[in-house]
Each structure stands twice: as C-alpha cells, then as structure tokens.
Write a protein that holds these residues in place. Structure first.
Motif, PDB file in Angstrom:
ATOM      1  N   ILE A 212       5.343   6.834   1.026  1.00 37.94           N
ATOM      2  CA  ILE A 212       5.512   5.839   1.847  1.00 37.94           C
ATOM      3  C   ILE A 212       4.966   4.454   1.483  1.00 37.94           C
ATOM      4  CG2 ILE A 212       5.512   5.219   4.282  1.00 37.94           C
ATOM      5  CD1 ILE A 212       4.916   8.127   5.001  1.00 37.94           C
ATOM      6  N   PHE A 213       5.761   3.312   1.865  1.00 39.75           N
ATOM      7  CA  PHE A 213       5.354   2.080   1.216  1.00 39.75           C
ATOM      8  C   PHE A 213       5.112   1.235   2.552  1.00 39.75           C
ATOM      9  CE2 PHE A 213       7.851   3.829  -2.107  1.00 39.75           C
ATOM     10  CZ  PHE A 213       7.068   3.630  -3.066  1.00 39.75           C
ATOM     11  N   PHE A 214       3.892   0.884   2.560  1.00 39.57           N
ATOM     12  CA  PHE A 214       3.501  -0.368   3.771  1.00 39.57           C
ATOM     13  C   PHE A 214       3.059  -1.639   3.284  1.00 39.57           C
ATOM     14  CE2 PHE A 214       2.492   3.966   4.916  1.00 39.57           C
ATOM     15  CZ  PHE A 214       2.808   4.183   6.461  1.00 39.57           C
ATOM     16  N   SER A 215       3.128  -2.730   4.161  1.00 46.46           N
ATOM     17  CA  SER A 215       2.337  -3.948   3.916  1.00 46.46           C
ATOM     18  C   SER A 215       1.254  -3.814   3.537  1.00 46.46           C
ATOM     19  CB  SER A 215       3.105  -4.897   4.900  1.00 46.46           C
ATOM     20  OG  SER A 215       2.147  -4.706   6.155  1.00 46.46           O
TER      21      SER A 215
ATOM     22  N   ILE B 227       0.771  -1.177   0.085  1.00 50.30           N
ATOM     23  CA  ILE B 227       0.071   0.085  -0.065  1.00 50.30           C
ATOM     24  C   ILE B 227       0.896   1.156  -0.012  1.00 50.30           C
ATOM     25  CG2 ILE B 227      -1.655   1.485   1.258  1.00 50.30           C
ATOM     26  CD1 ILE B 227      -2.662  -1.326   2.206  1.00 50.30           C
ATOM     27  N   ILE B 228       0.435   2.115  -1.043  1.00 50.31           N
ATOM     28  CA  ILE B 228       1.575   3.315  -1.221  1.00 50.31           C
ATOM     29  C   ILE B 228       0.558   4.534  -0.605  1.00 50.31           C
ATOM     30  CG2 ILE B 228       2.690   4.756  -2.589  1.00 50.31           C
ATOM     31  CD1 ILE B 228       2.985   2.779  -4.564  1.00 50.31           C
ATOM     32  N   VAL B 229       1.095   5.434   0.443  1.00 52.85           N
ATOM     33  CA  VAL B 229       0.485   6.543   0.586  1.00 52.85           C
ATOM     34  C   VAL B 229       1.610   7.937   0.267  1.00 52.85           C
ATOM     35  CG1 VAL B 229      -0.545   7.730   2.590  1.00 52.85           C
ATOM     36  CG2 VAL B 229      -0.491   5.046   2.590  1.00 52.85           C
ATOM     37  N   SER B 230       0.884   9.007  -0.171  1.00 51.38           N
ATOM     38  CA  SER B 230       1.521  10.157  -0.578  1.00 51.38           C
ATOM     39  C   SER B 230       1.302  11.237   0.349  1.00 51.38           C
ATOM     40  CB  SER B 230       1.453  10.194  -2.039  1.00 51.38           C
ATOM     41  OG  SER B 230       0.165  10.687  -2.134  1.00 51.38           O
ATOM     42  N   GLN B 231       2.187  12.294   0.242  1.00 52.65           N
ATOM     43  CA  GLN B 231       1.832  13.373   0.652  1.00 52.65           C
ATOM     44  C   GLN B 231       2.950  14.453   0.245  1.00 52.65           C
ATOM     45  OE1 GLN B 231       2.576  12.418   5.070  1.00 52.65           O
ATOM     46  NE2 GLN B 231       4.577  13.252   5.039  1.00 52.65           N
TER      47      GLN B 231
ATOM     48  N   THR C 156      -1.037  -4.958   5.795  1.00 52.12           N
ATOM     49  CA  THR C 156      -1.648  -4.765   6.973  1.00 52.12           C
ATOM     50  C   THR C 156      -1.183  -3.253   7.827  1.00 52.12           C
ATOM     51  OG1 THR C 156       0.471  -6.025   8.110  1.00 52.12           O
ATOM     52  CG2 THR C 156      -1.846  -7.251   7.328  1.00 52.12           C
ATOM     53  N   GLY C 157      -0.436  -2.370   6.912  1.00 52.04           N
ATOM     54  CA  GLY C 157      -0.083  -1.285   7.528  1.00 52.04           C
ATOM     55  C   GLY C 157       1.264  -1.272   8.138  1.00 52.04           C
ATOM     56  N   ILE C 158       2.348  -2.371   7.995  1.00 53.86           N
ATOM     57  CA  ILE C 158       3.660  -2.251   8.321  1.00 53.86           C
ATOM     58  C   ILE C 158       4.419  -1.587   7.450  1.00 53.86           C
ATOM     59  CG2 ILE C 158       5.493  -3.874   9.254  1.00 53.86           C
ATOM     60  CD1 ILE C 158       2.875  -4.110  10.883  1.00 53.86           C
ATOM     61  N   TYR C 159       5.369  -0.574   8.034  1.00 50.40           N
ATOM     62  CA  TYR C 159       6.326   0.388   7.571  1.00 50.40           C
ATOM     63  C   TYR C 159       7.209  -0.597   6.712  1.00 50.40           C
ATOM     64  CZ  TYR C 159       9.820   3.449   6.359  1.00 50.40           C
ATOM     65  OH  TYR C 159      10.966   4.276   5.726  1.00 50.40           O
ATOM     66  N   LYS C 160       7.609  -0.257   5.539  1.00 52.10           N
ATOM     67  CA  LYS C 160       8.634  -0.907   4.624  1.00 52.10           C
ATOM     68  C   LYS C 160       9.845   0.033   4.081  1.00 52.10           C
ATOM     69  CE  LYS C 160       7.320  -4.504   1.676  1.00 52.10           C
ATOM     70  NZ  LYS C 160       6.715  -5.168   0.745  1.00 52.10           N
TER      71      LYS C 160
END
Length: 376
Positions: free
Chosen positions: A291-294, A282-286, A296-300
């Motif tokens: 930011i790249f997460f697994s 899962i990619i989240v941008s600002q 389940t929301g674990i930071y990668k």
C-alpha cells in the motif's frame, strides 16, 4: 488441497486422545487456529501437504500462540509429519517450507529489461546468525543485520566478513532497523521498544512500553519494520499486531498514527515492511498487498503483490521487496522491472541494495544471498 509453490501455512485439526498413527487431514490452509483442550500421552498432530515437483525435503515450523515466533522443529523427507510433542493446553500453527537442493536451484526471471549477472550464497553467515530479519546499509560499505534469534545486531562488509556485533543483553528480538542522515541507527524490537544507537554503535536511548498496549505510542509486540523519513526527521514504525503505522520524531515523541484491520484498499492485515520513498510516499507491505500512502498517511494506491521487507536505494530510485521465495524490483514510478524466484529458497526476510546494483537478502535458514543485476 492445492499448495502455494514455496510455503504453506498449515492449520491442523487437533487430535484428542488419539490412537497411534491416527492423522486428521487439514481441509484448509492459511490461518485456522487449533486448540487442544485435553489429551493423553498418545496425543499428536498429523499434518500433510502436496509435494512440489523436484523438492524432496521440507522443514517444519511451529508456533504455539498468536504472538509467538515460528520455531523450526523438524526436517523431513516426504509429504507428512507427525508432531508428538504437543501439549494439552496449547493450540498450534504450522508452516512447511521446501529445503531444496543447493545444487539444483532454478531461477525464474521475467522479460523486464534486467538480467541477473551473478548470485552467490555467503555460507559463512550460517553459523553466526539465528532467524535474521531486517538488513540496512551504512555508507554504502557495511551491512547491518538484525540477528533476531541471538538478540543483537551483526555488522559485515559486502564480501561477508564479520566486522563486529553489538546490542547483546540490551536487545531482545530485533527485527527492523534503519539509519537517519546523521548516522544514528534505530532498531524496532519485539519487546515493545525502539532503540537508538549513535554512529559508533553505542546505545543513546530507548522508548516504548513494558506490556502490550494499544494507546498512542504503545506497541503490541511483534513489531516488524522501521523506516526513516529523512525530510521530516521522523520514524515510521510498523505496529504489526495493532494493524497500524505509528510515527515518532527522532527523540521518541509520538506524532501520529493511522490504519485499521480489514480487507479494504487502505486497511491492514498484519503489516510487515515499510519504506519512505524519495518523493515522500510511505510504502507499507503485508503478505498479499503493498500500500502507498502520502507522508501524512493519506491513502494513494496499492498493488496486489505482497512483501515482507522493503528497501529503496536513494541513488538509483529503485526499491526492492522480499516475499515467499521471491525478490521483486520496482522503479521509482512503482513499475516492476525484475523478479527473481528460486526453487529451494527458504522464507525470505530482510533486503537491501548497494549503489553498484548488488542486492543482499537473508532467510529463515540463516543464509545471506548476494545478487548482481544489470539493465539490458
């Protein structure tokens, strides 16, 4: 004061009971909020900025509280503007965007193995859309655009012909949107609700909260984007003002959340875009970080390039982002393979890509651009 090339968020000292033509020059940019505690009919706010070489005309945008939308209030020549419509009870925040000359646009592309074949601005969009946000594609044939300013979804074909619209009277300020594998469309609206439409664009259900909230399953206004986890039948929602991600199933049941406000590698500072990659990440941008997460929301990991919206084409594996005046293209290993930047672009928002290598991008000037790229 050195200004970013394409836009600057200007936070201006208030002028209280000022004399005519008195201007307070800002000492900083990016995020100082100004409150006017009192004023007279002669009160105003004066702003100034460093001009960009080759750019003569600028649009002025203003918002009046932290949850408000930026509204365009003027278009000027030069490097100063005097806002005479201030109120004594509000603070104000501004941004200035170069308008540019459509006949003098300049494109910059790095040596990345890709080349730009063609681009075009579809002018017919300008008199239809108002502050468009997210874009998504249905069946590799139709563009669905969140027409935020008009409170509806507008559907076009790939050549810019308007086919239909829906959601007027139901939606308020739609922003992000995406389809699941069964053809249901989900729309994130700034009225703290998620709306679900069937394959014929009829409303099926909605969920959310009436007032701003911070509890599980609650939203705090200004939701930005929505992405679909097709493998797990989940929705990924960017809860912008709460600095977190919330996950729901397709019927609106809350599953999990993660995120906190801060500058750490895995923290958020008003996140914008989201996408679920083919590998489940899962990619989240600002604005300044992606930011790249697994799943389940674990930071990668993260990259120090921000984005507004993100879109992955599952056929090619490439994903695409917009930022201030920039489009970036990454491959499925998260390696940047192309970047396009234009002088004169407005604030770029939604982005999508079809299976033939065409990229569709809209901006705050209510325009939509179509690009074709090809690997050398």
């Amino acid at each position: 004061m050195k200004m970013n090339k394409f836009t600057a968020i200007l936070s201006i000292c208030a002028v209280l009971s000022c004399k005519k033509d008195e201007v307070v020059t800002p000492s900083e940019i990016n995020g100082i909020q100004t409150k006017i505690s009192k004023g007279t009919s002669d009160s105003f706010i004066g702003i100034g900025w460093d001009t960009i070489k080759g750019e003569k005309q600028y649009s002025i945008w203003r918002k009046e509280n932290t949850s408000a939308e930026y509204l365009k209030i003027a278009q000027v020549y030069g490097d100063t503007f005097q806002d005479n419509s201030v109120k004594s009870i509000n603070w104000y925040q501004y941004k200035v965007i170069p308008v540019g000359n459509s006949n003098q646009k300049r494109i910059s592309i790095p040596d990345s193995g890709y080349k730009l074949l063609a681009y075009e601005k579809i002018d017919k969009f300008s008199d239809i859309l108002s502050d468009p946000f997210g874009i998504t594609i249905k069946k590799n044939k139709y563009l669905y655009i969140a027409d935020k300013g008009n409170g509806k979804i507008v559907v076009y074909d790939f050549t810019g012909n308007k086919l239909k619209e829906f959601g007027k009277g139901t939606l308020t300020f739609p922003r992000g949107l995406d389809f699941d594998k069964n053809g249901f469309l989900y729309v994130a609206d700034s009225n703290n609700k998620i709306y679900k439409f069937d394959s014929l664009d009829n409303l099926v259900t909605s969920w959310g909260n009436l007032n701003n909230g911070q509890g599980d399953g609650e939203f705090n206004g200004a939701m930005r984007d929505i992405a679909i986890d097709q493998n797990n039948n989940n929705l990924i929602i960017v809860d912008h003002n709460n600095d977190r991600i919330q996950v729901f199933d397709f019927t609106g049941n809350f599953i999990r959340k993660w995120g906190s406000k801060g500058e750490g590698d895995d923290q958020f500072n008003y996140p914008w875009g989201s996408e679920v990659m083919a590998n489940g990440d899962i990619i989240v941008s600002q604005l300044y970080k992606t930011i790249f997460f697994s799943n389940t929301g674990i930071y990668k990991s993260n990259i120090k390039e921000g984005a507004n919206f993100i879109y992955q084409n599952m056929e090619t594996g490439n994903f695409y982002t917009t930022n201030i005046g920039v489009i970036r293209v990454y491959d499925k290993t998260y390696r940047k393979i192309a970047q396009f930047s234009f002088s004169g672009w407005d604030y770029l928002m939604g982005i999508a890509a079809d299976n033939e290598g065409n990229i569709y991008v809209n901006d705050y000037s209510n325009d939509l651009y179509k690009f074709s790229i090809k690997q050398n």
